[in-house]
Design a protein around this motif. Structure first.
Motif, PDB file in Angstrom:
ATOM      1  N   GLU A 110      10.157  21.518  39.607  1.00  0.00           N
ATOM      2  CA  GLU A 110       9.498  20.727  40.821  1.00  0.00           C
ATOM      3  C   GLU A 110       8.752  19.608  40.535  1.00  0.00           C
ATOM      4  O   GLU A 110       9.029  18.724  41.205  1.00  0.00           O
ATOM      5  N   LEU A 113      11.325  17.069  39.783  1.00  0.00           N
ATOM      6  CA  LEU A 113      12.297  16.455  40.893  1.00  0.00           C
ATOM      7  C   LEU A 113      11.374  15.713  41.601  1.00  0.00           C
ATOM      8  O   LEU A 113      11.745  14.570  42.161  1.00  0.00           O
ATOM      9  N   THR A 114      10.042  15.744  41.459  1.00  0.00           N
ATOM     10  CA  THR A 114       9.104  14.942  42.349  1.00  0.00           C
ATOM     11  C   THR A 114       9.114  13.504  41.395  1.00  0.00           C
ATOM     12  O   THR A 114       9.102  12.546  42.119  1.00  0.00           O
ATOM     13  N   SER A 116      11.650  12.386  39.789  1.00  0.00           N
ATOM     14  CA  SER A 116      13.218  11.814  40.171  1.00  0.00           C
ATOM     15  C   SER A 116      12.943  11.166  41.449  1.00  0.00           C
ATOM     16  O   SER A 116      14.087  10.274  41.635  1.00  0.00           O
ATOM     17  N   ARG A 117      12.348  11.538  42.383  1.00  0.00           N
ATOM     18  CA  ARG A 117      12.189  10.955  43.774  1.00  0.00           C
ATOM     19  C   ARG A 117      11.344   9.666  43.756  1.00  0.00           C
ATOM     20  O   ARG A 117      11.141   9.211  44.752  1.00  0.00           O
ATOM     21  N   GLY A 118      10.858   9.408  42.552  1.00  0.00           N
ATOM     22  CA  GLY A 118      10.164   8.160  42.418  1.00  0.00           C
ATOM     23  C   GLY A 118       8.537   8.299  42.967  1.00  0.00           C
ATOM     24  O   GLY A 118       7.756   7.433  43.132  1.00  0.00           O
ATOM     25  N   GLU A 119       8.196   9.707  42.895  1.00  0.00           N
ATOM     26  CA  GLU A 119       6.476   9.914  43.256  1.00  0.00           C
ATOM     27  C   GLU A 119       5.862  10.170  41.824  1.00  0.00           C
ATOM     28  O   GLU A 119       5.897  11.082  41.452  1.00  0.00           O
ATOM     29  N   THR A 144       4.921   7.620  33.489  1.00  0.00           N
ATOM     30  CA  THR A 144       5.662   7.191  34.685  1.00  0.00           C
ATOM     31  C   THR A 144       4.383   6.372  35.338  1.00  0.00           C
ATOM     32  O   THR A 144       4.712   5.580  36.115  1.00  0.00           O
ATOM     33  N   SER A 148       4.907   2.587  36.603  1.00  0.00           N
ATOM     34  CA  SER A 148       4.620   2.282  38.045  1.00  0.00           C
ATOM     35  C   SER A 148       3.480   1.087  38.307  1.00  0.00           C
ATOM     36  O   SER A 148       3.831   0.225  39.078  1.00  0.00           O
TER      37      SER A 148
END
Length: 192
Positions: A110, A113-114, A116-119, A144, A148
């Protein structure tokens, strides 16, 4: 010789059922074997074989199912439902460990995946200092967020004057952003 736990247990039951006959045969001074004694041995062997197979199956079932579940997890299948009855021994503890491993790997999934969604604002929380996967996720989280922040500063028109910090010698994205920033700086100085 025997490849399954069930067959090993059944074999041990048969062997142990022979001990009383062997001991009594030796203690009695090697008496002549009668038909009744031979029939008793055969019946005892048959009963102990059946009992060994039943006990072996009940003992081995959680081990076989647990092994199957762990193989599924090792192949990345984290959605396999746990339907095995828990027992209060090491076999039950193995099922509890499977559930915890599956839950932990789902947490990591999870989190990835977070990302990978750019969060990038979410931090990963390790359960312990020995959690190597968790520590790797923490480092990924830091990197990351770092990227960012760099991209946000570059996009806020600071790209021409912003010096991109490199996270490590192997920071390929950081070096690419640094080259972009340097080129933006060159372009902005040409147009001044």
């Amino acid at each position: 010789m025997f490849k399954t736990v069930q067959s090993k247990i059944a074999f041990l039951c048969v062997i142990f059922s022979l001990f009383p006959f062997i001991v009594s045969y030796l203690v009695l001074g090697f008496p002549k074997i009668t038909t009744a004694a031979l029939l008793a041995v055969i019946i005892t062997l048959a009963v102990s074989l059946v009992a060994g197979v039943i006990v072996g199956h009940r003992f081995a079932k959680p081990l076989v199912e647990g092994t199957s579940l762990l193989w599924k997890v090792s192949r990345g299948d984290l959605n396999y439902p746990h339907t095995i009855e828990a027992v209060d021994d090491e076999r039950g503890q193995m099922m509890v460990a499977y559930r915890e491993l599956s839950k932990y790997l789902k947490t990591i999934k999870e989190y990835l995946l977070t990302l990978s969604r750019g969060e990038f604002s979410k931090e990963f929380q390790c359960d312990s200092k020995t959690d190597e996967l968790g520590q790797a996720c923490v480092e990924l989280s830091k990197y990351t967020r770092h990227l960012s922040n760099v991209v946000h500063k570059m996009s806020d028109r600071q790209g021409s004057s912003f010096e991109v910090p490199i996270a490590s010698d192997h920071d390929q994205i950081g070096y690419a952003l640094k080259r972009i920033s340097e080129r933006l700086r060159e372009i902005s100085t040409r147009f001044k």
